[in-house]
Design a protein around this motif. Sequence first.
Motif: not given
Length: 914
Positions: A102-113
């Motif tokens: 989940r931590t890695a997924r949150d990082g990917e979630r904010f990557a484009e922003l």
Amino acid sequence: MLPFDSNDYRSRVLAAVHARGGAEQSDPFEIYDIPIEEAARLGDAEVRARIDEVWAFWQRSRDHPRYRGVIIALLGLHGELSAALRTTAARTELAGRVTAARTARDGERFAELDAAVRRLVSRFGGLPEDKIAGLRALAATHGIDDAAFELRIRRHRRLPAGTAERATATSARRPVSAEVIRQVRADLDELGRIVGTTPPRSLFDLLGVTPESSREEIRAVRDAAAARNRERRPDRRRALLDDLLTAARALLVDGDPEAYLDALVEPVKAVLRPRVATAVLIEDRLLATAAAEFVAQAVAEGLDQGRARAVVADLAREHGVEPPETGRLTSPSRPGSGAAQGGWTGGGPATGGSAGAAETTGSDAPTRDRPASRPVPARASDWQALLSRARAELRAGRPIAASGEIARARELAGETLPPIRALDDEVERVIRDAGERWQAIIAELTANRHRAALGLVEALARLAADVPGPGGRLLEEVRALALDQCAQADELVRRARTSVGPDRVRLVRAAVALVADHEEALALLAEPAAGAAGPGAQSGGTGSSTAGSRAETSTGPAPSTRQPSTRQPSTEQPSTEQPSAEPLPVQPLSAQPRPAETPAAEPASVEPPTGVAARWDGSSVVISWRRTVTPGDVSYRIRRITADGKARAVGVTPATVIEDGGVFRGSSIPEYEVIAGIGGVWSKPARWPDPADPAGTAGTADAAGTAGTADAAGTAAPADAGTADAGAAGPGAAGPGAAEQLRSETGGSAQGSVDGAPPDGGKAGAAVFEVPPPGPRTAADEIGPASDLRMEGGRLCWTWPAGCTEMMVTARADLPPAGAQELGATTRKITNTRYDIDGGFLPPDVRPLHVALFACVRERGELVVAGAAAGRVLIDASGGLTVVGPGSAVAVRTAPAGGVVGAGSGSGSGSGAG
């Protein structure tokens, strides 16, 4: 852990899982709504209860219009996902891995922003107010709420709306990401597979322009291609071109084409690196000729001249050599490009020679201020030439090859023009005609009529020689097989003309067995003296009588012995062929009896095989038997007895087992007969089910398979007399033969009496019919039967078994359905939700009507139907309902309008409702 709330789960959990793309992008804690921080404190019983609540919610919501797909996928993964949560140790170990994921997924979630914010900061020195709304919308698409969004951007300075871009921002070229290049490359490759030629190497190649083309020229070509693509029919090629043309506008028109070319450098290096390494290894240096070839290959991969030379020089230095002077090379015309083939975008434009490829200097930045060249349409002569070749192929009897030429002509023309469509329709008609001719050829081969098959093969060779037959059979293989069989039969007939006595008869019969339509063999077989021209006849001994009697008994298999009240013997069926020319399936030459290998002495009679049995094995029926006791080179002929009493050939084999793949899965196993043959002498048929078995007969003749006395005398016994023994044998003793007798005598109405009296407690008109045996057992058979079958308001109603949410309802008028997908029956799948909305199942108007219910379950998203019916009823003309018990020929009858009527013997229980 809060109590389970279905509405909250749907909006909070299911919507998030659906937005991310399904269960693969989530974890079991989120899917079953179990707090991950409480994983170690929760008890196993609490977790199991939550898993059961979520599973029940999925079952109820599987027809949801929005979440149906993700719910079906979750049901298929339920066993795997829930197993990881059922024990405390497993939950604790899984919680650690899920937290990290989940931590890695949150990082990917904010990557484009974060990337968008960095770009704005580099352009303006902060975040302008008029860009905040767009950033917030971008964050919302990735599941980032307003609070998290504000927290993410608060460290950056906010600028007033309309802030001018910094002057230094435009000096750096914005790179194109590797992911975009990979996606464009994948779409180009798929387009090449669809078209059937080498795919374009770049977006420039797709449009048919060179990398040195001006931005205005690229825009004009791209807009024209997009307009043509919108006129295409909606298919996968149009969708791919839409995506690629959108990428061309973003990268080459609105974006910077130089950045796109820079992004192509690394993929081109990956392609050329092993080739340069090989050249350096062989020569210890990079020759000028090899360098020029590598530059040409780099240009073919989509680069301009300057970048192509730079790529070759970099690769040479990587391998420790200095690059040679490649000089000024003009961009070669790339074979397979959009320009060369009339445009990948459907008759796309091709640039002119002078404007399409200009010489470049050593600079890596070519000029782009030249005027746009005028697009030139594809020449009509190109696709017309391909169409002429297609007509020539069709006249030569090769419609498949003609179809390929038509496809290439269509691609070159960019659309299906009227001449192309007309020829394509003609080719399709020829291919359909060839399919029908193949069916006729297979029928002749199955019947061993190889002379007729040869004529059909020759006619098909003139019409469509390259159309394969069923199973990929080739015309030349079939011709070779038929010619070989005819040659063997000719040899046998030649030997028969010089033979006398039993040898002559044996050879003629062997020839007819090989080629059933061999005219000379049939004529020899029909000669009166064929069986009596032996030495015994000349000397006045007993040889002629023996041969004659043998010819009478072994001309063909014994007549099909059926139960006297069920079907007529097969000898009474009309036939235009000789008995010895009975149809045989096509067998390999090694499996067919060789006349030269048959022994000179043949038995006077052959004992039939014993122990015939049939069972389901996957999707086929396996028939097995025990060998005949008569010694010799024996072969067995197996036939399937269909419901109309006709025999269908299954095969001929020397083994004691054969597989029949022609039975519809889900129906009951048909009857089979096995006949043993030695040297042209055939035994009486041995059947499954065995007519001599008392458990499977009712009023049949002796075990030897002779015809019943009633039929032999030409009279028809009444129904009571035909079923008296079945009633005396006890409930359920009436076998398939009795039920078929009742059907044949009543014209398919399946009405009669049992034990010489009405079965419904003295009430006449109760239905008596055969309940088909269950089909192959599946996982859905674990569900219990449907109960309380009744008619309410003209609709069939029942109580659903526990755990069943879908039911296959099959109805037919002539006899009870044997399976859920039976041919000739009307089948409808009903969910419990539709059942509740409609108030039951509305049966068809035909009466009487047999209805069977088959339970269904889902396994990994696929529907699995039970082999045995969960309930059966008979609706008569007056609306009365007969609830049929399993495995019995006697039924329970309920009144048409209220009240329960008693049960007949041997039936299951049932009830009726007004």
